[in-house]
Write a protein that holds these residues in place. Structure first.
Motif, PDB file in Angstrom:
ATOM      1  N   LEU A 169      -4.868   5.064   8.487  1.00 16.14           N
ATOM      2  CA  LEU A 169      -4.073   5.221   7.269  1.00 16.14           C
ATOM      3  C   LEU A 169      -3.025   4.113   7.139  1.00 16.14           C
ATOM      4  O   LEU A 169      -2.473   3.888   6.068  1.00 16.14           O
ATOM      5  CB  LEU A 169      -3.393   6.592   7.264  1.00 16.14           C
ATOM      6  CG  LEU A 169      -4.369   7.774   7.399  1.00 16.14           C
ATOM      7  CD1 LEU A 169      -3.618   9.093   7.437  1.00 16.14           C
ATOM      8  CD2 LEU A 169      -5.392   7.797   6.270  1.00 16.14           C
ATOM      9  N   GLU A 170      -2.713   3.482   8.252  1.00 15.28           N
ATOM     10  CA  GLU A 170      -1.803   2.339   8.207  1.00 15.28           C
ATOM     11  C   GLU A 170      -2.103   1.432   9.395  1.00 15.28           C
ATOM     12  O   GLU A 170      -2.578   1.910  10.431  1.00 15.28           O
ATOM     13  CB  GLU A 170      -0.330   2.790   8.249  1.00 15.28           C
ATOM     14  CG  GLU A 170       0.017   3.627   9.452  1.00 15.28           C
ATOM     15  CD  GLU A 170       1.485   4.069   9.450  1.00 15.28           C
ATOM     16  OE1 GLU A 170       2.354   3.210   9.396  1.00 15.28           O
ATOM     17  OE2 GLU A 170       1.728   5.278   9.507  1.00 15.28           O
ATOM     18  N   CYS A 171      -1.869   0.148   9.223  1.00 11.84           N
ATOM     19  CA  CYS A 171      -1.984  -0.786  10.340  1.00 11.84           C
ATOM     20  C   CYS A 171      -1.005  -1.896  10.045  1.00 11.84           C
ATOM     21  O   CYS A 171      -1.153  -2.604   9.043  1.00 11.84           O
ATOM     22  CB  CYS A 171      -3.393  -1.345  10.476  1.00 11.84           C
ATOM     23  SG  CYS A 171      -3.471  -2.644  11.730  1.00 11.84           S
ATOM     24  N   LEU A 173      -0.449  -4.584  11.619  1.00 12.65           N
ATOM     25  CA  LEU A 173      -0.824  -5.945  12.006  1.00 12.65           C
ATOM     26  C   LEU A 173      -1.394  -6.709  10.819  1.00 12.65           C
ATOM     27  O   LEU A 173      -1.495  -7.909  10.828  1.00 12.65           O
ATOM     28  CB  LEU A 173      -1.841  -5.927  13.154  1.00 12.65           C
ATOM     29  CG  LEU A 173      -1.382  -5.274  14.450  1.00 12.65           C
ATOM     30  CD1 LEU A 173      -2.335  -5.609  15.581  1.00 12.65           C
ATOM     31  CD2 LEU A 173       0.037  -5.676  14.834  1.00 12.65           C
ATOM     32  N   GLN A 174      -1.825  -5.980   9.799  1.00 11.40           N
ATOM     33  CA  GLN A 174      -2.359  -6.625   8.601  1.00 11.40           C
ATOM     34  C   GLN A 174      -1.551  -6.157   7.396  1.00 11.40           C
ATOM     35  O   GLN A 174      -0.837  -5.163   7.466  1.00 11.40           O
ATOM     36  CB  GLN A 174      -3.836  -6.265   8.441  1.00 11.40           C
ATOM     37  CG  GLN A 174      -4.620  -7.392   7.793  1.00 11.40           C
ATOM     38  CD  GLN A 174      -6.079  -7.051   7.548  1.00 11.40           C
ATOM     39  OE1 GLN A 174      -6.476  -5.912   7.695  1.00 11.40           O
ATOM     40  NE2 GLN A 174      -6.856  -8.041   7.154  1.00 11.40           N
ATOM     41  N   SER A 175      -1.705  -6.838   6.275  1.00 10.84           N
ATOM     42  CA  SER A 175      -0.892  -6.507   5.094  1.00 10.84           C
ATOM     43  C   SER A 175      -1.202  -5.100   4.578  1.00 10.84           C
ATOM     44  O   SER A 175      -2.317  -4.599   4.778  1.00 10.84           O
ATOM     45  CB  SER A 175      -1.179  -7.503   3.977  1.00 10.84           C
ATOM     46  OG  SER A 175      -1.040  -8.792   4.454  1.00 10.84           O
ATOM     47  N   PRO A 176      -0.233  -4.477   3.874  1.00  6.89           N
ATOM     48  CA  PRO A 176      -0.388  -3.083   3.444  1.00  6.89           C
ATOM     49  C   PRO A 176      -1.578  -2.832   2.509  1.00  6.89           C
ATOM     50  O   PRO A 176      -2.071  -1.713   2.433  1.00  6.89           O
ATOM     51  CB  PRO A 176       0.925  -2.789   2.718  1.00  6.89           C
ATOM     52  CG  PRO A 176       1.883  -3.834   3.162  1.00  6.89           C
ATOM     53  CD  PRO A 176       1.089  -5.020   3.574  1.00  6.89           C
ATOM     54  N   TRP A 177      -2.085  -3.862   1.819  1.00 11.01           N
ATOM     55  CA  TRP A 177      -3.206  -3.634   0.892  1.00 11.01           C
ATOM     56  C   TRP A 177      -4.439  -3.122   1.619  1.00 11.01           C
ATOM     57  O   TRP A 177      -5.283  -2.450   1.029  1.00 11.01           O
ATOM     58  CB  TRP A 177      -3.531  -4.903   0.095  1.00 11.01           C
ATOM     59  CG  TRP A 177      -4.023  -6.049   0.932  1.00 11.01           C
ATOM     60  CD1 TRP A 177      -3.258  -6.969   1.564  1.00 11.01           C
ATOM     61  CD2 TRP A 177      -5.379  -6.377   1.241  1.00 11.01           C
ATOM     62  NE1 TRP A 177      -4.038  -7.858   2.247  1.00 11.01           N
ATOM     63  CE2 TRP A 177      -5.350  -7.527   2.067  1.00 11.01           C
ATOM     64  CE3 TRP A 177      -6.614  -5.841   0.907  1.00 11.01           C
ATOM     65  CZ2 TRP A 177      -6.508  -8.122   2.562  1.00 11.01           C
ATOM     66  CZ3 TRP A 177      -7.771  -6.448   1.403  1.00 11.01           C
ATOM     67  CH2 TRP A 177      -7.709  -7.568   2.218  1.00 11.01           C
ATOM     68  N   THR A 178      -4.560  -3.422   2.914  1.00 12.88           N
ATOM     69  CA  THR A 178      -5.787  -3.027   3.627  1.00 12.88           C
ATOM     70  C   THR A 178      -5.924  -1.503   3.690  1.00 12.88           C
ATOM     71  O   THR A 178      -7.006  -0.971   3.517  1.00 12.88           O
ATOM     72  CB  THR A 178      -5.821  -3.603   5.057  1.00 12.88           C
ATOM     73  OG1 THR A 178      -4.701  -3.095   5.768  1.00 12.88           O
ATOM     74  CG2 THR A 178      -5.773  -5.094   5.068  1.00 12.88           C
ATOM     75  N   ALA A 179      -4.816  -0.800   3.903  1.00 14.83           N
ATOM     76  CA  ALA A 179      -4.880   0.666   3.988  1.00 14.83           C
ATOM     77  C   ALA A 179      -5.261   1.259   2.630  1.00 14.83           C
ATOM     78  O   ALA A 179      -6.023   2.230   2.558  1.00 14.83           O
ATOM     79  CB  ALA A 179      -3.538   1.217   4.463  1.00 14.83           C
ATOM     80  N   ARG A 180      -4.741   0.646   1.550  1.00 12.81           N
ATOM     81  CA  ARG A 180      -5.075   1.134   0.196  1.00 12.81           C
ATOM     82  C   ARG A 180      -6.566   0.942  -0.073  1.00 12.81           C
ATOM     83  O   ARG A 180      -7.241   1.799  -0.627  1.00 12.81           O
ATOM     84  CB  ARG A 180      -4.275   0.370  -0.868  1.00 12.81           C
ATOM     85  CG  ARG A 180      -2.792   0.680  -0.817  1.00 12.81           C
ATOM     86  CD  ARG A 180      -2.061   0.430  -2.134  1.00 12.81           C
ATOM     87  NE  ARG A 180      -2.561  -0.626  -2.980  1.00 12.81           N
ATOM     88  CZ  ARG A 180      -2.094  -1.885  -3.018  1.00 12.81           C
ATOM     89  NH1 ARG A 180      -1.126  -2.247  -2.213  1.00 12.81           N
ATOM     90  NH2 ARG A 180      -2.585  -2.764  -3.863  1.00 12.81           N
ATOM     91  N   LEU A 181      -7.059  -0.188   0.353  1.00 13.39           N
ATOM     92  CA  LEU A 181      -8.475  -0.483   0.141  1.00 13.39           C
ATOM     93  C   LEU A 181      -9.354   0.496   0.942  1.00 13.39           C
ATOM     94  O   LEU A 181     -10.349   1.020   0.421  1.00 13.39           O
ATOM     95  CB  LEU A 181      -8.749  -1.915   0.595  1.00 13.39           C
ATOM     96  CG  LEU A 181     -10.060  -2.479   0.117  1.00 13.39           C
ATOM     97  CD1 LEU A 181      -9.916  -3.019  -1.290  1.00 13.39           C
ATOM     98  CD2 LEU A 181     -10.528  -3.582   1.035  1.00 13.39           C
ATOM     99  N   LEU A 182      -8.970   0.742   2.187  1.00 14.95           N
ATOM    100  CA  LEU A 182      -9.761   1.677   3.006  1.00 14.95           C
ATOM    101  C   LEU A 182      -9.788   3.059   2.361  1.00 14.95           C
ATOM    102  O   LEU A 182     -10.821   3.733   2.362  1.00 14.95           O
ATOM    103  CB  LEU A 182      -9.193   1.777   4.430  1.00 14.95           C
ATOM    104  CG  LEU A 182      -9.341   0.545   5.325  1.00 14.95           C
ATOM    105  CD1 LEU A 182      -8.808   0.843   6.729  1.00 14.95           C
ATOM    106  CD2 LEU A 182     -10.788   0.080   5.424  1.00 14.95           C
ATOM    107  N   ALA A 183      -8.669   3.485   1.794  1.00 12.35           N
ATOM    108  CA  ALA A 183      -8.607   4.806   1.152  1.00 12.35           C
ATOM    109  C   ALA A 183      -9.589   4.868  -0.020  1.00 12.35           C
ATOM    110  O   ALA A 183     -10.297   5.856  -0.211  1.00 12.35           O
ATOM    111  CB  ALA A 183      -7.185   5.098   0.676  1.00 12.35           C
TER     112      ALA A 183
END
Ligand SMILES: C[S@@+](CC[C@H](N)C(=O)[O-])C[C@H]1O[C@@H](n2cnc3c(N)ncnc32)[C@H](O)[C@@H]1O
Length: 467
Positions: A169-171, A173-183
């Motif tokens: 749900l969050e990481c 080490l990478q920018s915040p957009w990655t968690a939004r994309l995974l969702a």
């Protein structure tokens, strides 16, 4: 230290290359404690047996280390990615410095004329330009609910539980957009994507959705998504791409799909389709431009790689060089950045795609005349005497370090200077001892922190030929 039954209360002394806390039981046995940080007092079950070291579980944190800090990530403790996130950064640096110098003393038995203080990272979070996430039909949850079992997981593997992944749900080490994309990807797979039944299952080796690979260049602002699936031509990847472009406008500059039908748990395969953009990611490093294909290897922390390579240039020195070899050159970053230091640079790399990428970057940056790349095994090419005789050699081998026969050939080539870039202090120290025995002198050792909060540490070492 106090003892009770088979458990002991011990103080964690250091961090191992692997991220575990290291301590010593009353018996003298060395214990590796996952989750233990230097300065912690922990209760552990010490176990019996004759082995001089063992991995043990942390039963209780009796007294936290004064160097502990609050971890930023909610997945800390479950995800194995950042074992040091709960340790103050200065203490992380001290531990990494010690990993390098201890290995050189213990394994190599070597003293170096100049050991630099570790080069810290400027950016402690959001530094990775690439992350891989796996699908699994079995989601790992901390508190499983039998009434509502989780359908599937998209995220990272829990260390030691290979068939399951937890929903990331969050990481940080990478920018915040990655968690939004995974969702968004999860929501699509749950509905139109076929749900848990369409997700990869390690036991049956079936399932369509396998990996998600995200790459980003902060310098150019480009972001590339690679969907790794197990069959070509499936309309679901197009539908997912369209959904992401609609729901997250402007976030992705490119989307591609890759097919990997084999059993290996690696996020690579054959490019299937370019679904958005031109399928490439443009990146800048050290004044050069790179055009990277989805599978191309590239340093995962661009800004710190720039500083690492600037250090490599320092180690190579300012003296003019006629011929320079860059062995294990990957996408050619070191060879290209050293093109202005030598009349001719030759890079050697095993993976054909990486060599193709290196040649492309040479063309792109107008360096193809001065830098050439050979595709092949370093040992084979050295053995067949296919490489020019170098004055300076740079090596950047994988974790296993240099094959002893590679060292023997390098000694025969006898460059005046050898710069060894390493991501594993133990194998670097082992190889350093062979180079010293073969007539080289280690003149400088520079540890570098490329990946804060992880246990990884790099080191650049320079050897000069004696006489
Ligand atoms: C640590 S990476 C080097 C990265 C490179 N310096 C860069 O920045 O792009 C090690 C490289 O060695 C390559 N490699 C591994 N074994 C090899 C071999 N036997 N011969 C040639 N290259 C090899 C890997 O494919 C990988 O690209």
């Amino acid at each position: 230290m106090s003892t009770s039954g088979e458990t002991e209360i011990l103080r964690i002394e250091s961090v191992a290359f692997g991220g575990q806390g290291v301590t010593r039981a009353a018996s003298g046995r060395v214990l590796f404690v996952r989750g233990g940080l230097p300065g912690d007092r922990v209760e552990v079950r010490v176990g019996k047996g004759r082995r001089r070291h063992a991995e043990v579980r942390l039963l209780r944190l009796v007294e936290p280390s004064p160097e502990r800090v609050a971890a930023r990530c909610a997945h800390q403790g479950v995800c194995g990615g950042c074992p040091l996130q709960g340790l103050d950064y200065q203490a992380q640096l001290r531990e990494k410095q010690a990993m390098v110098t201890d290995a050189w003393q213990r394994i190599g038995g070597l003293a170096v004329e100049r050991v630099d203080p570790i080069l810290p990272a400027e950016r402690l979070f959001e530094y990775r330009n690439k992350m891989e996430f796996g699908f699994s039909d079995q989601a790992w949850t901390e508190t499983p609910d039998p009434e509502q079992p989780a359908e599937f997981g998209l995220g990272q593997h829990v260390p030691g539980i290979y068939s399951k992944v937890f929903d990331l749900l969050e990481c940080h080490l990478q920018s915040p957009w990655t968690a939004r994309l995974l969702a968004e990807i999860r929501a699509f797979v749950r509905t139109e994507g076929g749900g848990a039944g369409a997700v990869w299952n390690v036991r049956t080796q079936q399932g369509f959705w396998r990996f998600v690979v995200l790459r980003e260049s902060r310098a150019t602002g480009e972001r590339l998504l690679n969907l790794v699936v197990n069959a070509a031509g499936d309309p679901r990847v197009e539908a997912l791409a369209a959904r992401l472009l609609e729901r997250l406008p402007g976030v992705l500059s490119g989307i591609v799909s890759t097919v990997h039908a084999g059993s290996g748990m690696v996020a690579t395969g054959q490019l299937d389709r370019v679904l958005h953009g031109d399928g490439l990611l443009r990146e800048r490093l050290g004044g050069l431009t790179y055009e990277l294909a989805p599978q191309a290897f590239f340093q995962t922390n661009t800004e710190q790689a720039e500083r690492l390579f600037a250090l490599v240039r320092e180690h190579v020195g300012a003296e003019p060089v006629r011929t320079l070899l860059d062995l294990y050159c990957g996408t050619g970053a070191i060879a290209l950045l050293l093109a202005d230091r030598a009349e001719h640079v030759t890079g050697v790399e095993l993976v054909p795609e990486a060599v193709a990428s290196a040649r492309r970057q040479a063309e792109l940056n107008g360096l193809a005349e001065r830098v050439e790349f050979h595709c092949g095994d370093v040992l084979d090419l050295l053995r067949s005497q296919a490489l020019p005789r170098p004055e300076v050699v740079v090596v950047d081998p994988p974790r296993g370090g240099l094959h002893a026969k590679v060292v023997a050939h390098l000694l025969e080539l006898a460059p005046r200077r050898l710069v060894y870039v390493s991501c594993n202090p133990a194998t670097q120290a082992r190889d350093a001892a062979l180079l010293v025995a073969g007539g080289y002198r280690p003149v400088r050792l520079s540890p570098v922190d490329m990946f804060p909060h992880t246990f990884h540490v790099e080191a650049v070492a320079t050897f000069e030929r004696v006489g």
